[in-house]
Motif scaffolding. Sequence first.
Motif, PDB file in Angstrom:
ATOM      1  N   LYS A  53      16.870  40.311   3.484  1.00 46.28           N
ATOM      2  CA  LYS A  53      17.962  39.346   3.612  1.00 46.28           C
ATOM      3  C   LYS A  53      17.588  38.103   2.815  1.00 46.28           C
ATOM      4  O   LYS A  53      16.411  37.831   2.585  1.00 46.28           O
ATOM      5  N   THR A 101      17.397  32.054   5.258  1.00 42.43           N
ATOM      6  CA  THR A 101      18.351  31.048   5.736  1.00 42.43           C
ATOM      7  C   THR A 101      17.688  29.931   6.538  1.00 42.43           C
ATOM      8  O   THR A 101      18.360  28.987   6.937  1.00 42.43           O
ATOM      9  N   ILE A 145      17.673  26.091  10.416  1.00 44.29           N
ATOM     10  CA  ILE A 145      18.729  26.724   9.619  1.00 44.29           C
ATOM     11  C   ILE A 145      19.339  25.670   8.708  1.00 44.29           C
ATOM     12  O   ILE A 145      19.871  24.668   9.172  1.00 44.29           O
ATOM     13  N   ARG A 152      25.031  32.800   6.402  1.00 43.45           N
ATOM     14  CA  ARG A 152      25.194  33.578   7.628  1.00 43.45           C
ATOM     15  C   ARG A 152      26.669  33.763   7.975  1.00 43.45           C
ATOM     16  O   ARG A 152      27.104  34.863   8.312  1.00 43.45           O
ATOM     17  N   SER A 211      28.128  36.172   5.684  1.00 44.67           N
ATOM     18  CA  SER A 211      27.332  37.414   5.609  1.00 44.67           C
ATOM     19  C   SER A 211      26.748  37.650   4.216  1.00 44.67           C
ATOM     20  O   SER A 211      26.269  38.752   3.937  1.00 44.67           O
ATOM     21  N   ASP A 228      24.041  36.506   3.205  1.00 38.80           N
ATOM     22  CA  ASP A 228      22.594  36.685   3.334  1.00 38.80           C
ATOM     23  C   ASP A 228      22.207  38.160   3.392  1.00 38.80           C
ATOM     24  O   ASP A 228      21.050  38.520   3.202  1.00 38.80           O
ATOM     25  N   GLU A 229      23.202  39.045   3.616  1.00 38.69           N
ATOM     26  CA  GLU A 229      22.933  40.474   3.712  1.00 38.69           C
ATOM     27  C   GLU A 229      22.939  41.171   2.347  1.00 38.69           C
ATOM     28  O   GLU A 229      22.615  42.361   2.264  1.00 38.69           O
ATOM     29  N   ILE A 283      29.547  36.576  14.925  1.00 33.71           N
ATOM     30  CA  ILE A 283      28.246  36.439  14.275  1.00 33.71           C
ATOM     31  C   ILE A 283      27.164  36.118  15.305  1.00 33.71           C
ATOM     32  O   ILE A 283      26.040  36.596  15.239  1.00 33.71           O
ATOM     33  N   THR A 284      27.526  35.296  16.288  1.00 37.09           N
ATOM     34  CA  THR A 284      26.610  34.990  17.382  1.00 37.09           C
ATOM     35  C   THR A 284      27.330  35.192  18.702  1.00 37.09           C
ATOM     36  O   THR A 284      28.559  35.187  18.769  1.00 37.09           O
ATOM     37  N   GLU A 308      16.562  34.517  13.256  1.00 33.74           N
ATOM     38  CA  GLU A 308      16.411  35.436  12.143  1.00 33.74           C
ATOM     39  C   GLU A 308      16.180  36.861  12.647  1.00 33.74           C
ATOM     40  O   GLU A 308      16.612  37.829  12.044  1.00 33.74           O
ATOM     41  N   ARG A 336      19.586  38.726  14.455  1.00 37.04           N
ATOM     42  CA  ARG A 336      20.806  39.031  13.739  1.00 37.04           C
ATOM     43  C   ARG A 336      20.812  40.474  13.278  1.00 37.04           C
ATOM     44  O   ARG A 336      19.818  41.020  12.855  1.00 37.04           O
TER      45      ARG A 336
END
Length: 222
Positions: free
Chosen positions: A54, A57, A72, A80, A83, A85-86, A178-179, A218, A221
């Motif tokens: 990833k 972040t 962060i 994040r 997305s 970061d993926e 996401i969270t 981190e 996720r």
Amino acid sequence: MKRGGDLAVTVLAGIIALPLGLLIALLIRATMGGPVIFRQTRTGRHGREFDILKFRTMRDRQYEDEPDAPRITRLGALLRKSSLDELPQLWNVLRGDMGVIGPRPTLPEQVVHYSTRQRGRLAVRPGLTGWAQVRGRNSITWPERIELDLWYIEHHSLALDLRILALTVKVLLRPAGITAAGGVNPGFPAPTQPTAEPASRIVLPRQATATAPRLAPEELRG
């Protein structure tokens, strides 16, 4: 055939995403320094472990007990939320560690708590996106997510994969899940004592009934 489709989608996505990925890498380098890539061990198909990739972040800790949330960065929060970061996981797909669609790969310390039924989640390659990702992501409990993944494995088809891809685009355009509630994703609920595997299908709980130590953002996720 599925592997061929994964490679075709990944190569096409990689060509489109390469300039954006290089820009993100430069921005991370400029704002946080190195490394640009965050690596973490995850469990893949048949229990084989691999390093998931990833974009980084979070900045380094300034002191030993510094909380994770302040680490962060602004760029990291944006990556994040979108997305982006993926993106490095396209390399995981090319390597064969992952597929485009499948259950999200989890941490080995979570997998050790899987029941016999839940280990069925490891029958296929983990994916960049999946049925659980487009049906709630981190806003639903771990048992619910695993049941959704098992349902996908039992019913997967080209039509279902295309539906998941379409829903993934929708989720990326309107990010959600996401969270979990409160901004912290729960750890995998470790069982308090051994229990026999029920013969009937597990009923999806509405709330987690057990808790486990929380991991860093981190690590939690998907």
